[in-house]
Enzyme design. Sequence first.
Site, PDB file in Angstrom:
ATOM      1  CB  VAL A   1      18.088 -26.313  19.755  1.00 32.73           C
ATOM      2  CG1 VAL A   1      18.298 -27.653  20.468  1.00 32.73           C
ATOM      3  CG2 VAL A   1      19.391 -25.531  19.731  1.00 32.73           C
TER       4      VAL A   1
ATOM      5  CB  SER B   1      14.301 -26.949  15.104  1.00 30.99           C
ATOM      6  OG  SER B   1      14.493 -28.138  14.394  1.00 30.99           O
TER       7      SER B   1
ATOM      8  CD  GLN C   1      16.195 -25.778  10.916  1.00 27.88           C
ATOM      9  OE1 GLN C   1      15.550 -26.331  11.805  1.00 27.88           O
ATOM     10  NE2 GLN C   1      16.681 -26.435   9.875  1.00 27.88           N
TER      11      GLN C   1
ATOM     12  CE1 TYR D   1      18.602 -29.236   9.127  1.00 28.94           C
ATOM     13  CE2 TYR D   1      17.185 -29.943  10.909  1.00 28.94           C
ATOM     14  CZ  TYR D   1      18.421 -29.538  10.453  1.00 28.94           C
ATOM     15  OH  TYR D   1      19.470 -29.452  11.315  1.00 28.94           O
TER      16      TYR D   1
ATOM     17  CB  THR E   1      19.712 -25.795   8.300  1.00 29.16           C
ATOM     18  OG1 THR E   1      19.221 -24.944   9.341  1.00 29.16           O
ATOM     19  CG2 THR E   1      21.009 -26.456   8.755  1.00 29.16           C
TER      20      THR E   1
ATOM     21  CE  LYS F   1      21.798 -22.947  12.717  1.00 33.72           C
ATOM     22  NZ  LYS F   1      22.068 -24.391  12.703  1.00 33.72           N
TER      23      LYS F   1
ATOM     24  CB  SER G   1      26.427 -21.950  11.848  1.00 34.74           C
ATOM     25  OG  SER G   1      26.116 -23.147  12.533  1.00 34.74           O
TER      26      SER G   1
ATOM     27  CG  HIS H   1      24.465 -28.234  12.695  1.00 35.22           C
ATOM     28  ND1 HIS H   1      23.541 -27.962  11.726  1.00 35.22           N
ATOM     29  CD2 HIS H   1      23.797 -28.970  13.625  1.00 35.22           C
ATOM     30  CE1 HIS H   1      22.383 -28.511  12.043  1.00 35.22           C
ATOM     31  NE2 HIS H   1      22.502 -29.119  13.200  1.00 35.22           N
TER      32      HIS H   1
ATOM     33  CB  SER I   1      29.488 -22.898  16.025  1.00 31.39           C
ATOM     34  OG  SER I   1      28.450 -23.390  15.181  1.00 31.39           O
TER      35      SER I   1
ATOM     36  CB  VAL J   1      28.459 -17.706  21.107  1.00 31.57           C
ATOM     37  CG1 VAL J   1      28.302 -16.424  21.906  1.00 31.57           C
ATOM     38  CG2 VAL J   1      28.947 -17.415  19.694  1.00 31.57           C
TER      39      VAL J   1
HETATM   40  C1  LIG Z   1      20.617 -30.703  20.423  1.00 29.63           C
HETATM   41  C2  LIG Z   1      20.821 -29.832  19.225  1.00 29.63           C
HETATM   42  C3  LIG Z   1      19.875 -29.859  18.203  1.00 29.63           C
HETATM   43  C4  LIG Z   1      20.027 -29.030  17.090  1.00 29.63           C
HETATM   44  N1  LIG Z   1      19.035 -29.015  16.145  1.00 29.63           N
HETATM   45  C5  LIG Z   1      19.150 -28.183  15.081  1.00 29.63           C
HETATM   46  C6  LIG Z   1      18.097 -28.099  14.132  1.00 29.63           C
HETATM   47  O1  LIG Z   1      17.080 -28.753  14.252  1.00 29.63           O
HETATM   48  N2  LIG Z   1      18.286 -27.262  13.086  1.00 29.63           N
HETATM   49  C7  LIG Z   1      19.412 -26.506  12.918  1.00 29.63           C
HETATM   50  O2  LIG Z   1      19.538 -25.776  11.935  1.00 29.63           O
HETATM   51  N3  LIG Z   1      20.409 -26.551  13.831  1.00 29.63           N
HETATM   52  C8  LIG Z   1      20.285 -27.354  14.899  1.00 29.63           C
HETATM   53  N4  LIG Z   1      21.286 -27.381  15.846  1.00 29.63           N
HETATM   54  C9  LIG Z   1      22.450 -26.492  15.687  1.00 29.63           C
HETATM   55  C10 LIG Z   1      22.206 -25.124  16.334  1.00 29.63           C
HETATM   56  O3  LIG Z   1      21.280 -24.367  15.611  1.00 29.63           O
HETATM   57  C11 LIG Z   1      23.502 -24.293  16.378  1.00 29.63           C
HETATM   58  O4  LIG Z   1      24.056 -24.199  15.089  1.00 29.63           O
HETATM   59  C12 LIG Z   1      24.545 -24.840  17.332  1.00 29.63           C
HETATM   60  O5  LIG Z   1      23.971 -25.436  18.458  1.00 29.63           O
HETATM   61  C13 LIG Z   1      25.436 -23.697  17.728  1.00 29.63           C
HETATM   62  O6  LIG Z   1      26.474 -24.126  18.495  1.00 29.63           O
HETATM   63  P1  LIG Z   1      26.511 -24.080  20.110  1.00 29.63           P
HETATM   64  O7  LIG Z   1      25.659 -25.219  20.566  1.00 29.63           O
HETATM   65  O8  LIG Z   1      27.945 -24.304  20.328  1.00 29.63           O
HETATM   66  O9  LIG Z   1      25.993 -22.742  20.557  1.00 29.63           O
HETATM   67  C14 LIG Z   1      21.151 -28.192  16.973  1.00 29.63           C
HETATM   68  C15 LIG Z   1      22.094 -28.166  18.006  1.00 29.63           C
HETATM   69  C16 LIG Z   1      21.926 -28.954  19.125  1.00 29.63           C
HETATM   70  C17 LIG Z   1      22.940 -28.869  20.233  1.00 29.63           C
HETATM   71  O1  LIG Z   2      20.816 -32.716  16.024  1.00 24.71           O
HETATM   72  C1  LIG Z   2      21.015 -31.827  15.233  1.00 24.71           C
HETATM   73  O2  LIG Z   2      22.027 -31.092  15.336  1.00 24.71           O
HETATM   74  C2  LIG Z   2      20.141 -31.589  14.122  1.00 24.71           C
HETATM   75  O3  LIG Z   2      20.244 -30.538  13.595  1.00 24.71           O
HETATM   76  C3  LIG Z   2      19.170 -32.563  13.567  1.00 24.71           C
HETATM   77  C4  LIG Z   2      19.117 -32.736  12.195  1.00 24.71           C
HETATM   78  C5  LIG Z   2      18.213 -33.622  11.639  1.00 24.71           C
HETATM   79  C6  LIG Z   2      17.369 -34.335  12.442  1.00 24.71           C
HETATM   80  C7  LIG Z   2      17.426 -34.158  13.809  1.00 24.71           C
HETATM   81  C8  LIG Z   2      18.327 -33.257  14.364  1.00 24.71           C
END
Ligand SMILES: Cc1cc2nc3c(=O)[nH]c(=O)nc-3n(C[C@H](O)[C@H](O)[C@H](O)COP(=O)(O)O)c2cc1C
Ligand SMILES: O=C(O)C(=O)c1ccccc1
Length: 386
Positions: free
Chosen positions: A96, A124, A146, A148, A174, A253, A275, A277, A309, A311
Site C-alpha cells: 500500500v 510499495s 513491490q 512499479y 504489479t 500481482k 487481485s 487491486h 481484495s 479479505v
Molecule cells: C491506499 C492504497 C494504496 C495502494 N497502493 C498500492 C501500491 O502502491 N502498489 C500495489 O501493488 N498495490 C497497491 N494497492 C493495492 C493493494 O496492494 C491491494 O491489492 C488491495 O488493497 C487489496 O484490497 P483490500 O484493500 O480490499 O484488502 C493500494 C491499495 C490502497 C487501498
Molecule cells: O493507489 C493505488 O492503489 C496505487 O496503487 C497507486 C498507483 C500508482 C501511484 C500511486 C498509487
Amino acid sequence: MTNITDGDLLLKNITAQAPFPICFADLEKAVAEKIEAGPFGYIRSGAGGEQTLRNNRAAFEKYSIVPRFLKDVSNVQTSINLFGKTYPTPLLFAPVGMNGMVHDEGELAVVRAAEHLNMPYIQSTVSTYALEEVAQAAPSATKWFQLYWSTNEEIAFSMVARAEAAGFEAIVLTVDTVMLGWREEDVRNQFSPLKLGYARGNYMNDPVFTATLPDDSFESYVQGVLQNVFHPTLNWAHVRELKKRTNLPILLKGILHPEDAKLAIDNGIDGIIVSNHGGRQLDGVIGSLDALPAIAKVVNGQIPIILDSGVYRGMDALKALALGADAVAIGRPFVYGLALEGQQGVEKVMTNLYDELKVSIALAGATSVKGLRNITLVKHDGTEVR
Ligand SMILES: Cc1cc2nc3c(=O)[nH]c(=O)nc-3n(C[C@H](O)[C@H](O)[C@H](O)COP(=O)(O)O)c2cc1C
Ligand SMILES: O=C(O)C(=O)c1ccccc1
C-alpha cells in the site's frame, strides 16, 4: 501449533481497556471520523461506479461452509510455507503506497507491526519512506519489494538492486496499474497524494532517478515520479528482462485470468497474487475470489497463489484458503489500523483477523490451513463446491 484453549480469542476483546473497532465496517467508520475527506476517500474508494469493490465483497458472501464437528479442534496449525520459509499465519501485508498520508510514521510503523507478528511485508514502490529506511526499521521482518515498472526502466532496475542490497527477499511486479484507474472520489475531493509528494520515499534517494531531474525542486520531483510511475508499454518481454536482472523470486500481482496465470508459470514466475487491486483499477472486473478457483486449477500447486481484495475478516481468509489460495494479503484494514493507532493499531487489526481465522478454522472442523481444502463449501445457489 496454536492451542485454541489458551484463553478465549473473542473474550480477550471484551475488557476494561479502551475499545478498538472489531470489524471492517467499524474501522472504516472510525477512520472516516478521524481523517480528512481527501485521504479517506483515496483509501476507501474503488474505481468508476465501484462495481468491483462490491464484487469483491459479494464473492465472499456467495460461499458458505458446511462444518463438521466432534473432531477435536483443540490444536489448530495455521502456519504456512512460502519460498522456503515458514510463517505462523497465512496473512501478509499487501503493498500500500503513501502511508505518510494517514500517519507520520507511515511504512515504518507498518513494517514494525509485520516484524512483531512475523507476517511478510510487501513495500510499495510509491512509499513515503525509502526501502532502506523500512529495512532499518525492522531488520528481521520478511520484506518483499513491490515494483512499479518505470518508463525509464533503469530506474526500475536501480530500485530492484537497492531492494536486494537492503535484504528484501522477493520482487512483486504489479501488472494491473500501468496507469491509474478512473477514481471518481479523488476528482470529487480534488485529492492526489502523488501530487502532494507522499510517494517520494524510493525516488528521492535513487541516483538513477535524481540524475534525470532538471533540478532538486519539489515540482521536478513530482513531475519525475508522474512521468515514470505510469508505464502502459509493460509486456511479457519486460517480465523476462526483470528475471534476468534479479535472482530473487518474482511474483506477479493483479492476475485474474487463468491464461495469464499459465503464462506466468511458462515465463518462470515464482508466485502470483490474484487481485483486482482492491477494486481501484478497472471497474467492472471480476471479484478476486470469483477468479480464484479457475486459476487454482491451472496453477495446480506449481507456484504459490496469494489472494487479496476484500479479505476483511478471518472467515474471508478461510474461504480463500479453502478455494485454493496459499495465503491472503490484507490492504485497507491495516491502513485503517495505522490511521487510528499507528503500529499498535496495525497489530490490533491483523491480530483480530488472525484470531477470527483461528476460531473459524476450528469451528469449521479443520485443524490446519491445508486441511481447509477438505471442508465442504456450497455456493449461494445451493450447488456444492466440494
Ligand atoms: C491506499 C492504497 C494504496 C495502494 N497502493 C498500492 C501500491 O502502491 N502498489 C500495489 O501493488 N498495490 C497497491 N494497492 C493495492 C493493494 O496492494 C491491494 O491489492 C488491495 O488493497 C487489496 O484490497 P483490500 O484493500 O480490499 O484488502 C493500494 C491499495 C490502497 C487501498
Ligand atoms: O493507489 C493505488 O492503489 C496505487 O496503487 C497507486 C498507483 C500508482 C501511484 C500511486 C498509487
